[in-house]
Design a protein around this motif. Structure first.
Motif, PDB file in Angstrom:
ATOM      1  N   LEU A 207      -1.124 125.332  69.193  1.00 11.17           N
ATOM      2  CA  LEU A 207      -1.145 125.233  70.646  1.00 11.17           C
ATOM      3  C   LEU A 207      -2.147 124.182  71.129  1.00 11.17           C
ATOM      4  O   LEU A 207      -1.810 123.292  71.912  1.00 11.17           O
ATOM      5  N   ASN A 244      -3.681 135.264  82.574  1.00  9.76           N
ATOM      6  CA  ASN A 244      -2.334 135.454  82.039  1.00  9.76           C
ATOM      7  C   ASN A 244      -1.527 136.412  82.908  1.00  9.76           C
ATOM      8  O   ASN A 244      -0.347 136.176  83.197  1.00  9.76           O
ATOM      9  N   HIS A 249       1.784 133.364  81.144  1.00 13.21           N
ATOM     10  CA  HIS A 249       1.288 132.800  79.880  1.00 13.21           C
ATOM     11  C   HIS A 249       1.372 131.279  79.803  1.00 13.21           C
ATOM     12  O   HIS A 249       0.503 130.654  79.174  1.00 13.21           O
ATOM     13  N   PRO A 250       2.375 130.619  80.399  1.00 16.93           N
ATOM     14  CA  PRO A 250       2.366 129.149  80.361  1.00 16.93           C
ATOM     15  C   PRO A 250       1.115 128.543  80.993  1.00 16.93           C
ATOM     16  O   PRO A 250       0.564 127.569  80.479  1.00 16.93           O
ATOM     17  N   ASP A 253      -1.719 129.158  78.581  1.00 23.49           N
ATOM     18  CA  ASP A 253      -1.679 128.184  77.478  1.00 23.49           C
ATOM     19  C   ASP A 253      -2.237 126.839  77.918  1.00 23.49           C
ATOM     20  O   ASP A 253      -2.971 126.175  77.165  1.00 23.49           O
ATOM     21  N   ARG A 254      -1.922 126.435  79.159  1.00 19.55           N
ATOM     22  CA  ARG A 254      -2.436 125.160  79.658  1.00 19.55           C
ATOM     23  C   ARG A 254      -3.953 125.203  79.801  1.00 19.55           C
ATOM     24  O   ARG A 254      -4.638 124.200  79.543  1.00 19.55           O
TER      25      ARG A 254
END
Length: 354
Positions: A207, A244, A249-250, A253-254
């Motif tokens: 990731l 989150n 979640h995207p 993740d960023r």
């Protein structure tokens, strides 16, 4: 850290050895020329000049290793010039001086042309390498061969036969082998590239693209084994679960990717940043003292807090630090830094704790 030995490092090592040995050879040739019974002008000038030049290039290489390509190009050009001068001067001198034979005055440099050509093919791209090879043969070998064919009595001497073979059939064989050498080099480079890619898959977090926990543990163990003083920084993003849960979640993740990128920008190449797990990161810092480690941790904390990642209003991290002590084990050091991180969390986050 324990990085893969790259082609650049191998090239730098080979270049250092090459310039060192060439300087030594030039110094030896200088001494032999001075103590010899006959002092010929070029033999008295070229070896000491080349020795001085290669020593300067060696010093430049050690000072600016990233310029290895330019430095070796200069070395190749100088070496070619040093071979061209005696080839033309001594063939001319033997041609116009009655009773003077080329086989008696030509210095023992025939094999150096082949060495120069091999070096050119290693350090230069294919087209440049081929250009140097052809130019070397035309400027160095051809005048000697023309002279020998014009003086068959000299060509039949042991020295003449040696020059004829080195500058003739051996050179042709070399040209035949060049494409094979190039293909082997390309294949080796391809295999090295595949190895680097495989190691990246094994050692990198997919990731964030920084190192993973496994690799960081290896780095830490290596430092402990070699007894290199080091420190560790462990930080955990505050209220990351809420990010989150609120934004998805995207977005989480960023956030992880931006934090990893920003921290990597602040670290030196020998400092290992790894995703330790989830929203937790670890930095292994070799050769660090008691003052520098907390200063680095504070810079990391501040930089994370200054990040603007839409739509998250604030990103912060709790940071723990610990320095290696005598008799430390990896587990003991990691336990201390984990406890320091826990204390930072207990203080409300966005703080550094030792």
């Amino acid at each position: 850290m324990a990085p893969t030995v790259s082609r650049e490092r191998l090239l730098l090592g080979a270049s250092t050895i090459t310039l060192s040995l060439t300087s030594l050879a030039g110094a030896s040739a200088t001494v032999l020329a001075w103590i010899g019974p006959v002092h010929r002008p070029l033999d008295m000038v070229i070896p000491p000049v080349m020795t001085a030049l290669f020593l300067v290039l060696l010093a430049m290489l050690l000072r600016w290793p990233h310029r290895v390509g330019l430095i070796m190009r200069v070395a190749l050009a100088a070496a070619l010039a040093a071979l061209v001068a005696p080839a033309w001067f001594y063939t001319w001198q033997a041609s116009v001086t009655p009773g003077l034979r080329l086989v008696d005055i030509y210095p023992p440099v025939a094999s150096l042309l082949l060495i120069l050509m091999v070096t050119a093919m290693i350090y230069l791209p294919t087209r440049e390498g081929v250009a140097i090879v052809v130019a070397g043969w035309l400027l160095v070998a051809l005048p000697v061969l023309v002279y020998l064919f014009a003086h068959p009595q000299e060509m039949r001497t042991p020295r003449g036969a040696d020059l004829l073979m080195t500058y003739g059939p051996v050179f042709v064989l070399f040209l035949v082998l060049l494409p094979v050498q190039r293909k082997l080099t390309a294949r080796i480079q391809h295999l090295v590239s595949e190895q680097v890619q495989m190691e990246a898959m094994v050692n990198r977090d997919p990731l964030t693209r920084i190192y993973n926990r496994r690799f960081c543990q290896l780095v830490l163990q290596d430092l402990l084994t070699r007894k290199i003083p080091a420190g560790v920084i462990m930080f955990d993003l505050d209220r990351f679960k809420a990010i989150n849960d609120t934004y998805g979640h995207p977005v989480g993740d960023r956030v992880l990717q931006r934090v990893a990128q920003r921290c990597q920008e602040l670290l030196r190449k020998n400092e290992c940043l790894a995703r330790w797990g989830g929203e937790e990161f670890l930095v292994v810092v070799p050769d660090v003292d008691a003052t520098a480690l907390p200063a680095l941790a504070e810079r990391l904390r501040t930089s994370i807090a200054e990040l603007s990642i839409e739509p998250v209003s604030l990103v912060s991290a709790s940071v723990g630090i610990a320095r290696m002590i005598d008799g430390d084990t990896a587990d003991a050091l990691l336990q201390r830094v984990d406890e320091a991180l826990y204390r930072a969390k207990k203080q409300g986050g966005n703080v550094v704790s030792a």
